[in-house]
Design a protein around this motif. Structure first.
Motif, short mmCIF file in Angstrom:
data_model
loop_
_atom_site.label_atom_id
_atom_site.label_comp_id
_atom_site.label_asym_id
_atom_site.label_seq_id
_atom_site.Cartn_x
_atom_site.Cartn_y
_atom_site.Cartn_z
N GLY A 96 0.86 -1.34 0.06
CA GLY A 96 0.10 0.00 0.15
C GLY A 96 0.89 1.29 0.12
O GLY A 96 0.54 2.28 -0.61
N LEU A 97 1.84 1.27 0.83
CA LEU A 97 2.73 2.63 0.82
C LEU A 97 3.45 2.57 -0.33
O LEU A 97 3.51 3.83 -0.86
N ALA A 98 3.84 1.47 -1.00
CA ALA A 98 4.59 1.63 -2.27
C ALA A 98 3.74 2.07 -3.45
O ALA A 98 4.40 3.09 -4.17
N ALA A 99 2.42 1.86 -3.58
CA ALA A 99 1.48 2.10 -4.59
C ALA A 99 1.27 3.66 -4.11
O ALA A 99 1.16 4.42 -5.28
N TYR A 100 1.12 4.11 -3.03
CA TYR A 100 0.88 5.56 -2.69
C TYR A 100 1.91 6.34 -3.16
O TYR A 100 1.96 7.35 -3.83
N CYS A 101 3.20 5.93 -2.78
CA CYS A 101 4.64 6.66 -2.89
C CYS A 101 4.71 6.79 -4.41
O CYS A 101 5.17 7.82 -5.00
N ILE A 144 6.84 -1.33 -9.53
CA ILE A 144 6.03 -0.30 -8.59
C ILE A 144 7.23 0.06 -7.65
O ILE A 144 7.10 1.25 -7.18
N PHE A 145 7.71 -0.95 -7.02
CA PHE A 145 8.56 -0.44 -5.70
C PHE A 145 9.72 0.33 -6.34
O PHE A 145 10.25 1.23 -5.65
N GLU A 146 10.28 -0.12 -7.27
CA GLU A 146 11.15 0.84 -7.97
C GLU A 146 11.04 2.08 -8.17
O GLU A 146 11.85 3.03 -8.16
N ALA A 147 9.60 2.45 -8.57
CA ALA A 147 9.26 3.58 -9.19
C ALA A 147 9.16 4.53 -7.85
O ALA A 147 9.23 5.75 -8.06
N THR A 148 9.21 4.18 -6.47
CA THR A 148 9.13 4.70 -5.47
C THR A 148 10.49 5.28 -5.28
O THR A 148 10.63 6.53 -4.50
N GLY A 149 11.55 4.96 -5.78
CA GLY A 149 13.11 5.19 -5.39
C GLY A 149 13.34 4.94 -4.09
O GLY A 149 14.29 5.43 -3.72
N ASN A 150 12.60 4.21 -3.21
CA ASN A 150 13.09 4.09 -1.91
C ASN A 150 13.60 2.63 -1.64
O ASN A 150 13.18 1.59 -1.84
N LYS A 186 -4.76 -4.26 -13.39
CA LYS A 186 -5.43 -3.39 -14.29
C LYS A 186 -5.89 -2.07 -13.71
O LYS A 186 -5.78 -1.07 -14.12
N LYS A 187 -6.49 -2.30 -12.61
CA LYS A 187 -7.23 -1.27 -11.69
C LYS A 187 -6.16 -0.42 -11.35
O LYS A 187 -6.23 0.76 -11.17
N ILE A 188 -5.04 -1.04 -10.55
CA ILE A 188 -4.09 -0.25 -10.03
C ILE A 188 -3.22 0.61 -11.13
O ILE A 188 -3.09 1.65 -10.83
N ILE A 189 -3.20 -0.13 -12.31
CA ILE A 189 -2.67 0.72 -13.25
C ILE A 189 -3.55 2.12 -13.74
O ILE A 189 -2.76 3.34 -13.83
N GLU A 190 -4.62 1.89 -13.69
CA GLU A 190 -5.72 3.00 -13.99
C GLU A 190 -5.73 3.99 -12.92
O GLU A 190 -5.75 5.23 -12.91
N ALA A 191 -5.40 3.62 -11.49
CA ALA A 191 -5.25 4.50 -10.42
C ALA A 191 -3.90 5.29 -10.62
O ALA A 191 -4.06 6.57 -10.40
N PHE A 192 -2.99 4.60 -11.19
CA PHE A 192 -1.74 5.55 -11.35
C PHE A 192 -1.77 6.53 -12.58
O PHE A 192 -1.44 7.70 -12.42
N LYS A 193 -2.53 6.14 -13.68
CA LYS A 193 -2.82 6.98 -14.63
C LYS A 193 -3.48 8.31 -14.29
O LYS A 193 -3.30 9.26 -14.82
N LYS A 194 -4.47 8.04 -13.40
CA LYS A 194 -5.36 9.12 -12.78
C LYS A 194 -4.52 10.01 -11.86
O LYS A 194 -5.12 11.10 -11.26
N GLY A 195 -3.25 9.44 -11.25
CA GLY A 195 -2.79 10.23 -10.27
C GLY A 195 -3.43 10.20 -9.02
O GLY A 195 -3.19 11.06 -8.00
N LEU A 199 -6.36 5.96 -3.89
CA LEU A 199 -7.06 5.07 -4.55
C LEU A 199 -5.91 3.75 -4.84
O LEU A 199 -6.48 2.57 -4.39
N ALA A 200 -4.87 4.06 -5.33
CA ALA A 200 -3.71 3.33 -5.74
C ALA A 200 -3.52 2.38 -4.52
O ALA A 200 -3.30 1.21 -4.46
N GLU A 201 -3.46 3.01 -3.37
CA GLU A 201 -3.04 2.42 -2.11
C GLU A 201 -4.06 1.57 -1.57
O GLU A 201 -3.92 0.26 -1.21
N LYS A 202 -5.21 1.89 -1.86
CA LYS A 202 -6.36 1.14 -1.34
C LYS A 202 -6.58 -0.20 -2.11
O LYS A 202 -6.45 -1.64 -1.86
N LEU A 203 -6.35 0.02 -3.60
CA LEU A 203 -6.28 -1.14 -4.56
C LEU A 203 -5.45 -2.36 -4.21
O LEU A 203 -5.54 -3.42 -4.42
N ALA A 204 -4.11 -1.69 -4.03
CA ALA A 204 -2.97 -2.45 -3.53
C ALA A 204 -2.79 -3.24 -2.43
O ALA A 204 -2.70 -4.48 -2.33
N LYS A 205 -3.39 -2.84 -1.46
CA LYS A 205 -3.95 -3.63 -0.14
C LYS A 205 -4.83 -4.41 -0.32
O LYS A 205 -4.58 -5.62 0.15
#
Length: 225
Positions: A96-101, A144-150, A186-195, A199-205
């Motif tokens: 969830g944290l990774a998707a949010y960040c 997704i985790f790599e995209a956080t840069g953490n 696919k739903k997680i990707i859509e949340a990323f697209k919409k910024g 929502l991305a955090e919720k879907l990932a969890k």
């Protein structure tokens, strides 16, 4: 046991190669929970002396993958329901944290790669290619985790993924679960697209919680674990 003889041309120190190979065999279920680790047998199978095998077993004990029983020897560690619940509880939080960040740090290239991986996963599902399914699922989450840069998040996640490998294999081998994974990705990707970070955090969890429920049910059914 199906552990293979080592390629001794590897540039790494011998004890590290032995450690990595035995560790991989445990994580992938070649060496099963509760199975005794015989130094002589392992050294013969790997084509090395007993010393690096003994050192590897000690290192694996420190990682919690091996347990030493007094007067009995070394055994592949079992994972209890509580252990699995603790691990997956942490995974839910990290995913969830990774998707949010990652949402605000996601580039168009990241999105494109996620869509490609998602498509490849879907193709693997319909071919029932479990090996590719596992690889593509891991590739999706790793990106997704790599995209956080953490780097800390990435390191923690890799450790958790390895620990629950055999349960992920069970989950992916279930066709309905695999189909659901494709839709959830696919739903997680859509949340990323919409910024939409929340929502991305919720879907990932939710995505991991569904897998969590399946894995715990399987653990309860499997007396060998």
């Amino acid at each position: 046991m199906g552990i293979n003889k080592l390629n001794l041309d590897d540039y790494k120190p011998l004890r590290e190669v032995v450690f990595e190979n035995i560790r991989k065999a445990i994580i992938e279920g070649v060496l099963k929970p509760g199975e005794r680790l015989m130094e002589i047998q392992l050294s013969e199978q790997l084509g090395v002396s007993r010393t690096p095998v003994r050192e590897a077993i000690r290192m694996l004990e420190l990682e919690g993958l091996v347990v030493m029983l007094p007067r009995k020897g070394a055994y592949v560690a079992n994972i209890s329901k509580k252990d699995l619940m603790d691990i997956l509880e942490v995974r839910v939080g990290l995913e969830g944290l990774a998707a949010y960040c990652a949402t605000d740090r996601m580039t168009k290239d990241h999105i494109k790669k996620l869509e490609t991986i998602s498509q490849e996963l879907e193709e693997a599902v319909y071919k029932n290619d479990v090996g590719t399914m596992l690889a593509k699922d891991e590739e999706f989450h790793t990106l997704i985790f790599e995209a956080t840069g953490n780097k800390r998040l990435i390191s923690m996640m890799i450790n958790i993924w390895e620990t629950v490998y055999r349960f992920r294999l069970m989950y992916m081998s279930d066709y309905s679960s695999a189909v659901n994974i494709v839709d959830e990705h696919k739903k997680i990707i859509e949340a990323f697209k919409k910024g939409k970070a929340n929502l991305a955090e919720k879907l990932a969890k939710e995505h991991i919680e569904l897998a969590q429920q399946f894995m715990i049910e399987k653990l309860m059914q499997d007396d060998r674990v």
